[in-house]
Design an enzyme around this catalytic site. Structure first.
Site, PDB file in Angstrom:
ATOM      1  N   GLY A   1      22.676  16.748   6.907  1.00 20.47           N
ATOM      2  CA  GLY A   1      22.308  15.427   6.419  1.00 20.47           C
ATOM      3  C   GLY A   1      23.182  14.366   7.055  1.00 20.47           C
ATOM      4  N   CYS A   2      22.769  13.153   6.848  1.00 16.42           N
ATOM      5  CA  CYS A   2      23.347  11.842   7.440  1.00 16.42           C
ATOM      6  C   CYS A   2      24.777  11.704   7.239  1.00 16.42           C
ATOM      7  CB  CYS A   2      22.532  10.722   7.082  1.00 16.42           C
ATOM      8  SG  CYS A   2      22.488  10.200   5.290  1.00 16.42           S
ATOM      9  N   PHE A   3      25.214  11.490   5.791  1.00 14.00           N
ATOM     10  CA  PHE A   3      26.347  11.287   5.310  1.00 14.00           C
ATOM     11  C   PHE A   3      27.359  12.585   5.639  1.00 14.00           C
ATOM     12  CE2 PHE A   3      24.847   8.328   2.122  1.00 14.00           C
ATOM     13  CZ  PHE A   3      25.601   7.140   2.535  1.00 14.00           C
TER      14      PHE A   3
ATOM     15  N   THR B   1      27.003  14.902   8.470  1.00 10.50           N
ATOM     16  CA  THR B   1      27.232  14.666   9.599  1.00 10.50           C
ATOM     17  C   THR B   1      28.421  13.613  10.164  1.00 10.50           C
ATOM     18  OG1 THR B   1      24.912  15.198  10.353  1.00 10.50           O
ATOM     19  CG2 THR B   1      26.152  13.887  11.902  1.00 10.50           C
ATOM     20  N   CYS B   2      28.313  12.507   9.566  1.00 12.13           N
ATOM     21  CA  CYS B   2      29.576  11.434   9.780  1.00 12.13           C
ATOM     22  C   CYS B   2      30.548  11.944   9.291  1.00 12.13           C
ATOM     23  CB  CYS B   2      29.045  10.131   9.541  1.00 12.13           C
ATOM     24  SG  CYS B   2      27.508   9.559  10.059  1.00 12.13           S
TER      25      CYS B   2
END
Length: 264
Positions: A149-151, A153-154
């Protein structure tokens, strides 16, 4: 030449996937899948592709697609990939799922947070969490890859070195994340309208955002023990991108040099 098919090619993630794959000389996109635009020119959906893509949008028939390509990407809402994939398909092609269907190993946690009955839990165990910084070798040999997922990953990559080296107490982690509006998808939603988002900022999904268990699970693997974090996402007036600021307590008196060395 690697033959690729994309189910969900007209969403924001699917459109970006097309843009990236078209830059590769070793990839040929054979299938631009989109349930919403079947039969329409792909370039009529993304006009910036008018000189690059001369194909019509297809449906989401993964069984037919599996006989035509080497890799299938699914950039679809949660639950769809799990409902389509089966042993016959996985015996023919590599599947890279951009949804959350195979990211979380505990099916009960997935069903609790995503409010869905998992359609193919028998494949969760073999699915590889597709973060190459951590699972590069496993990704190469996997037939089912769960795109992170995007969040997560960061958030995960921001603190992974410190958690892995035991330099911070992961249970003191506070993750403050700010995301652009394309993360909400391409569908029309009041909360994502220009007049709602412009010159505005707001926290959302406080305490209940469904990326929380994914972040906690991956950090738990890094720490070697269960991890609980405080994660709060915010919506900011920009098209795309995420900024994560994470805070945690040191476990000892690590110097700046030691902290930098962990990241390097």
């Amino acid at each position: 030449m690697i033959k690729v098919g994309i189910i969900g090619s007209t969403g924001y993630a699917g459109g970006e996937l097309v843009r990236l794959l078209l830059q590769r000389e070793d990839v040929e996109i054979k299938w631009y899948g989109s349930r919403s635009y079947i039969g329409q020119d792909y370039a009529s959906v993304y006009a910036n592709m008018f000189q690059l893509v001369d194909e019509n949008c297809m449906d989401d028939n993964m069984k037919e697609l599996a006989g035509l390509v080497d890799v299938v990407f699914t950039a679809t809402p949660q639950g769809l990939c799990a409902s389509l994939v089966d042993e016959e398909i996985l015996s023919k092609v590599k599947v890279i799922d951009l949804s959350a269907d195979f990211r979380i190993k505990d099916v009960g946690v997935y069903e609790q947070w995503y409010k869905l009955k998992h359609a193919s839990p028998q494949f969760i165990g073999e699915a590889v969490y597709g973060l190459p910084e951590v699972n590069r070798d496993l990704v190469k040999s996997a037939r089912l890859i769960a795109n992170p997922g995007c969040f997560p990953t960061c958030s995960f990559l921001s603190v992974y070195p410190l958690v892995k080296e035991g330099l911070i107490d992961p249970n003191t982690l506070i993750i403050d994340a700010k995301s652009g509006t394309s993360g909400a998808g391409r569908g029309a939603k009041v909360d994502s309208l220009y007049c709602e988002v412009n010159e505005n900022i707001k926290a959302y999904g406080v305490g209940v955002h469904r990326h929380t268990p994914e972040i906690e699970e991956q950090l738990s693997y890094a720490a070697g023990k269960p991890v609980t974090v405080s994660f709060t996402p915010h919506l900011v007036p920009m098209n795309r991108g995420i900024l994560v600021t994470a805070y945690a307590s040191l476990t000892g008196n690590a110097s700046e040099e030691e902290l930098r060395a962990a990241y390097e």
